[in-house]
Design an enzyme around this catalytic site. Sequence first.
Site, PDB file in Angstrom:
ATOM      1  N   HIS A 154     -11.032   0.774  -2.805  1.00  0.00           N
ATOM      2  CA  HIS A 154     -10.297   0.533  -1.547  1.00  0.00           C
ATOM      3  C   HIS A 154      -9.953   1.897  -0.935  1.00  0.00           C
ATOM      4  O   HIS A 154      -8.791   2.312  -0.874  1.00  0.00           O
ATOM      5  CB  HIS A 154      -9.031  -0.279  -1.833  1.00  0.00           C
ATOM      6  CG  HIS A 154      -8.423  -0.912  -0.615  1.00  0.00           C
ATOM      7  ND1 HIS A 154      -8.985  -0.821   0.645  1.00  0.00           N
ATOM      8  CD2 HIS A 154      -7.293  -1.651  -0.469  1.00  0.00           C
ATOM      9  CE1 HIS A 154      -8.220  -1.469   1.506  1.00  0.00           C
ATOM     10  NE2 HIS A 154      -7.192  -1.985   0.869  1.00  0.00           N
TER      11      HIS A 154
ATOM     12  N   GLN B 263      -7.288   2.692   1.945  1.00  0.00           N
ATOM     13  CA  GLN B 263      -5.903   2.558   1.451  1.00  0.00           C
ATOM     14  C   GLN B 263      -5.414   3.880   0.849  1.00  0.00           C
ATOM     15  O   GLN B 263      -4.238   4.226   0.958  1.00  0.00           O
ATOM     16  CB  GLN B 263      -5.867   1.446   0.396  1.00  0.00           C
ATOM     17  CG  GLN B 263      -4.508   1.190  -0.220  1.00  0.00           C
ATOM     18  CD  GLN B 263      -3.583   0.380   0.666  1.00  0.00           C
ATOM     19  OE1 GLN B 263      -3.972  -0.643   1.200  1.00  0.00           O
ATOM     20  NE2 GLN B 263      -2.351   0.829   0.808  1.00  0.00           N
TER      21      GLN B 263
ATOM     22  N   CYS C 252       0.217  -1.834  -2.153  1.00  0.00           N
ATOM     23  CA  CYS C 252      -0.699  -1.890  -1.006  1.00  0.00           C
ATOM     24  C   CYS C 252      -0.447  -3.122  -0.141  1.00  0.00           C
ATOM     25  O   CYS C 252      -0.830  -3.144   1.021  1.00  0.00           O
ATOM     26  CB  CYS C 252      -2.141  -1.869  -1.494  1.00  0.00           C
ATOM     27  SG  CYS C 252      -2.523  -3.165  -2.673  1.00  0.00           S
TER      28      CYS C 252
ATOM     29  N   ASP D 209      -0.045  -3.741  -7.844  1.00  0.00           N
ATOM     30  CA  ASP D 209      -0.880  -4.562  -6.955  1.00  0.00           C
ATOM     31  C   ASP D 209      -0.881  -5.974  -7.532  1.00  0.00           C
ATOM     32  O   ASP D 209      -0.393  -6.199  -8.652  1.00  0.00           O
ATOM     33  CB  ASP D 209      -2.309  -3.965  -6.909  1.00  0.00           C
ATOM     34  CG  ASP D 209      -3.244  -4.694  -5.946  1.00  0.00           C
ATOM     35  OD1 ASP D 209      -2.752  -5.429  -5.060  1.00  0.00           O
ATOM     36  OD2 ASP D 209      -4.475  -4.517  -6.082  1.00  0.00           O
TER      37      ASP D 209
ATOM     38  N   ARG E 254      -1.537   2.767   7.226  1.00  0.00           N
ATOM     39  CA  ARG E 254      -2.931   2.312   7.228  1.00  0.00           C
ATOM     40  C   ARG E 254      -3.562   2.561   8.596  1.00  0.00           C
ATOM     41  O   ARG E 254      -4.720   2.959   8.693  1.00  0.00           O
ATOM     42  CB  ARG E 254      -3.026   0.813   6.886  1.00  0.00           C
ATOM     43  CG  ARG E 254      -2.549   0.392   5.513  1.00  0.00           C
ATOM     44  CD  ARG E 254      -3.358   1.002   4.391  1.00  0.00           C
ATOM     45  NE  ARG E 254      -4.796   0.800   4.550  1.00  0.00           N
ATOM     46  CZ  ARG E 254      -5.445  -0.363   4.376  1.00  0.00           C
ATOM     47  NH1 ARG E 254      -4.799  -1.441   3.993  1.00  0.00           N
ATOM     48  NH2 ARG E 254      -6.755  -0.447   4.555  1.00  0.00           N
TER      49      ARG E 254
ATOM     50  N   ARG F 156     -15.555  -5.193   4.898  1.00  0.00           N
ATOM     51  CA  ARG F 156     -14.783  -5.622   3.723  1.00  0.00           C
ATOM     52  C   ARG F 156     -15.564  -6.743   3.051  1.00  0.00           C
ATOM     53  O   ARG F 156     -15.878  -7.754   3.688  1.00  0.00           O
ATOM     54  CB  ARG F 156     -13.392  -6.123   4.105  1.00  0.00           C
ATOM     55  CG  ARG F 156     -12.712  -6.857   2.947  1.00  0.00           C
ATOM     56  CD  ARG F 156     -11.264  -7.214   3.186  1.00  0.00           C
ATOM     57  NE  ARG F 156     -10.406  -6.046   3.112  1.00  0.00           N
ATOM     58  CZ  ARG F 156      -9.081  -6.106   2.945  1.00  0.00           C
ATOM     59  NH1 ARG F 156      -8.478  -7.271   2.842  1.00  0.00           N
ATOM     60  NH2 ARG F 156      -8.371  -5.004   2.892  1.00  0.00           N
TER      61      ARG F 156
HETATM   62  N1  NVA Z   1      -6.622  -5.836  -5.406  1.00  0.00           N
HETATM   63  C1  NVA Z   1      -6.340  -6.546  -4.186  1.00  0.00           C
HETATM   64  C2  NVA Z   1      -6.062  -5.578  -3.077  1.00  0.00           C
HETATM   65  C3  NVA Z   1      -5.682  -6.216  -1.776  1.00  0.00           C
HETATM   66  C4  NVA Z   1      -5.404  -5.213  -0.700  1.00  0.00           C
HETATM   67  C5  NVA Z   1      -7.489  -7.456  -3.840  1.00  0.00           C
HETATM   68  O1  NVA Z   1      -8.648  -7.014  -3.909  1.00  0.00           O
HETATM   69  O2  NVA Z   1      -7.254  -8.624  -3.525  1.00  0.00           O
HETATM   70  N1   CP Z   2      -3.563  -3.510   1.715  1.00  0.00           N
HETATM   71  C1   CP Z   2      -4.511  -4.234   2.341  1.00  0.00           C
HETATM   72  O1   CP Z   2      -5.703  -3.931   2.304  1.00  0.00           O
HETATM   73  O2   CP Z   2      -4.033  -5.307   3.017  1.00  0.00           O
HETATM   74  P1   CP Z   2      -4.909  -6.435   3.727  1.00  0.00           P
HETATM   75  O3   CP Z   2      -5.616  -7.199   2.625  1.00  0.00           O
HETATM   76  O4   CP Z   2      -3.926  -7.275   4.470  1.00  0.00           O
HETATM   77  O5   CP Z   2      -5.902  -5.773   4.629  1.00  0.00           O
END
Ligand code: NVA
Ligand code: CP
Length: 326
Positions: free
Chosen positions: A132, A135, A266, A225, A311, A105
């Site tokens: 993502h 997800q 999400c 989101d 997930r 990540r």
């Molecule tokens: N768009 C958000 C998704 C988190 C799961 C982020 O990148 O922070």
């Molecule tokens: N939805 C998601 O990716 O959650 P986290 O940021 O907690 O991993």
Amino acid sequence: MTKALSFLKEIDFSKQDLMDLIDLSIKFKELKKKRIAHKYLDGLNIALIFEKSSTRTRSAFTVAGQDLGMNVTYLGAGEIQLGKKESVIDTAKVLGSMFDGIEYRGFKQEDVEALAEHSGVPVWNGLTDTWHPTQMIADFMTLKEHFGSLEGLSIAYIGDGRNNMANSLLVTSAILGVNVTIIAPKTLQPEEEIIALAHAHNTGATLTITDDVNAVSGVDMLYTDVWVSMGEEVDFKERIDFLLPYQINSDLIAKTGNDKVIVMHCLPAFHDLNTETGQEIYDQYGLAELEITDEVFQKHSATIFQEAENRMHSIKAIMYQSLKNI
Ligand code: NVA
Ligand code: CP
């Protein structure tokens, strides 16, 4: 060879590949619920690199890896040499010589692609600024569980229309042939390149990008989101001004005209004041709920937390698919 076994972005896969992953996720969920052991990858070793925070993705990779019999090592931000003293390529070569698979990540999509290219082992994208993908398997699995099939569904994503989630939902819907509408102010709509990818991989879905909130009419599912994603340095007030008309609230739900509409997110979500950031925003701007009101969140929480649980089952399917022939 290993790049093909990696899970880096949705457009690397066909509709059939993604449907197979969704069905495999549902099978793994059944095994877990029945407490049938499935240590199919016993003794393998995987590394989880997180350059951004995570609750769901980290937990899902950890539990899924352990359920499959693997040893799981967490490498958090600032805990390894990556970035400061060592390049992605050198890190890839080292980790690839010790681990059988790597979750990553981070920020740039190029980094996760480079990790896959140079590690020689399967790499799974746990979120980048652009996509993502893990997800997506959980989200479309949840839709399949709820509606029985993805055939003929129409979904809408409303809010920040050019973040990783909006990008992923747009292209995945296209690949799967699910009608999708991205509803966002003009300044926050998907980039041309992403829209072009969605069209290039479309298997028959209607793809709509609009700033009109009335476009939620008739949808089966509404998605949102956060308004500011991890790593973004933006003026929060400006985002609020742009996105408040795109909040999921009871008025927006009414606009769908569908009393069976489901809501997904999400997570994490800003729907109340029980977070530090939520409280700070409230103190500064007087807004207690952001992308989704607490009323709507609570009403649809069963689906939203089912999505979160999924997930784990879906990440298990993704890792199994990559490593089963090792
Ligand atoms: N768009 C958000 C998704 C988190 C799961 C982020 O990148 O922070
Ligand atoms: N939805 C998601 O990716 O959650 P986290 O940021 O907690 O991993």
